[in-house]
Write a protein that holds these residues in place. Sequence first.
Motif, PDB file in Angstrom:
ATOM      1  N   LEU A  70       0.810  -1.220   0.000  1.00  0.00           N
ATOM      2  CA  LEU A  70       0.000   0.000   0.000  1.00  0.00           C
ATOM      3  C   LEU A  70       0.844   1.272   0.000  1.00  0.00           C
ATOM      4  CD1 LEU A  70      -2.807  -1.010   2.507  1.00  0.00           C
ATOM      5  CD2 LEU A  70      -2.930  -0.931   0.009  1.00  0.00           C
ATOM      6  N   GLY A  71       2.085   1.172   0.443  1.00  0.00           N
ATOM      7  CA  GLY A  71       2.948   2.349   0.466  1.00  0.00           C
ATOM      8  C   GLY A  71       3.142   2.974  -0.903  1.00  0.00           C
ATOM      9  N   ALA A  72       3.087   2.167  -1.949  1.00  0.00           N
ATOM     10  CA  ALA A  72       3.302   2.661  -3.311  1.00  0.00           C
ATOM     11  C   ALA A  72       1.996   2.865  -4.072  1.00  0.00           C
ATOM     12  CB  ALA A  72       4.194   1.668  -4.058  1.00  0.00           C
ATOM     13  N   ARG A  73       0.873   2.756  -3.399  1.00  0.00           N
ATOM     14  CA  ARG A  73      -0.435   2.892  -4.052  1.00  0.00           C
ATOM     15  C   ARG A  73      -1.146   4.135  -3.539  1.00  0.00           C
ATOM     16  NH1 ARG A  73       2.159  -0.399  -6.289  1.00  0.00           N
ATOM     17  NH2 ARG A  73       1.730  -2.615  -6.478  1.00  0.00           N
ATOM     18  N   PRO A  74      -2.004   4.751  -4.362  1.00  0.00           N
ATOM     19  CA  PRO A  74      -2.792   5.877  -3.851  1.00  0.00           C
ATOM     20  C   PRO A  74      -3.806   5.384  -2.818  1.00  0.00           C
ATOM     21  CG  PRO A  74      -3.312   5.436  -6.169  1.00  0.00           C
ATOM     22  CD  PRO A  74      -2.224   4.504  -5.780  1.00  0.00           C
ATOM     23  N   LEU A  75      -3.793   6.022  -1.657  1.00  0.00           N
ATOM     24  CA  LEU A  75      -4.723   5.688  -0.583  1.00  0.00           C
ATOM     25  C   LEU A  75      -5.781   6.772  -0.498  1.00  0.00           C
ATOM     26  CD1 LEU A  75      -2.322   4.482   2.266  1.00  0.00           C
ATOM     27  CD2 LEU A  75      -3.393   3.142   0.434  1.00  0.00           C
ATOM     28  N   LEU A  76      -7.029   6.373  -0.537  1.00  0.00           N
ATOM     29  CA  LEU A  76      -8.148   7.299  -0.437  1.00  0.00           C
ATOM     30  C   LEU A  76      -8.434   7.503   1.056  1.00  0.00           C
ATOM     31  CD1 LEU A  76     -10.351   5.583  -3.153  1.00  0.00           C
ATOM     32  CD2 LEU A  76      -8.640   7.390  -3.456  1.00  0.00           C
ATOM     33  N   VAL A 129      -6.947   2.789  -3.279  1.00  0.00           N
ATOM     34  CA  VAL A 129      -7.398   1.834  -2.266  1.00  0.00           C
ATOM     35  C   VAL A 129      -8.145   2.612  -1.198  1.00  0.00           C
ATOM     36  CG1 VAL A 129      -6.657   0.114  -0.572  1.00  0.00           C
ATOM     37  CG2 VAL A 129      -5.414   0.349  -2.732  1.00  0.00           C
ATOM     38  N   GLY A 130      -9.291   2.095  -0.802  1.00  0.00           N
ATOM     39  CA  GLY A 130     -10.107   2.770   0.202  1.00  0.00           C
ATOM     40  C   GLY A 130     -10.166   2.002   1.501  1.00  0.00           C
ATOM     41  N   LEU A 131     -10.438   2.721   2.557  1.00  0.00           N
ATOM     42  CA  LEU A 131     -10.708   2.148   3.870  1.00  0.00           C
ATOM     43  C   LEU A 131     -12.083   2.657   4.260  1.00  0.00           C
ATOM     44  CD1 LEU A 131      -9.638   0.689   6.492  1.00  0.00           C
ATOM     45  CD2 LEU A 131      -9.048   2.971   7.285  1.00  0.00           C
TER      46      LEU A 131
END
Length: 169
Positions: free
Chosen positions: A67-73, A119-121
């Motif tokens: 996830l460190g290299a992915r856009p986090l919503l 990626v969403g939470l």
Amino acid sequence: HPELHLDFHLSNDLLEPLLREELDVAVDCRAHQHPALERLELFREKYSVVASPAFLAAHPVRRPLDLGARPLLSLDRDGAWWDRLLGALPEARRPKPVRIVEIDHLRGLINAAEEGLGVGLAPTYSVRQEISRGTLRVLFPRLELLEDRFFVYQLRSRARREANRLLAG
């Protein structure tokens, strides 16, 4: 209880209006320890990390470190929203987010995840339909994320009023 009249005030700051008696009750996941308050546990909110199948095909995520290299919503610019995941991981397995996309509305965040923007939470209840339709997939389903605990807060001095008693019940 048709004798009750309810107005809803949605805010991130409910404590001060409650203490000023502008609200009769507040539902909040923040822990308030003020001596003038009475609290009643309402529910625990579970969270899920989700992404669209198209996003995952283009940007595979196999472990939390990915996830460190992915856009986090995130609902906030600094990514504190993601503490529910980060706090559940040992330090060595925590991703260092590089790109946070702030979307300050939960439904907007879910829609953006469905559209493949990152990626969403989200609270699990809020993405059940998307998961069942297959437009979102749950990442790390066996990982137990930190939960929020929601409480009903009211002033002790008002807790015995009939309306407060009925509402809290």
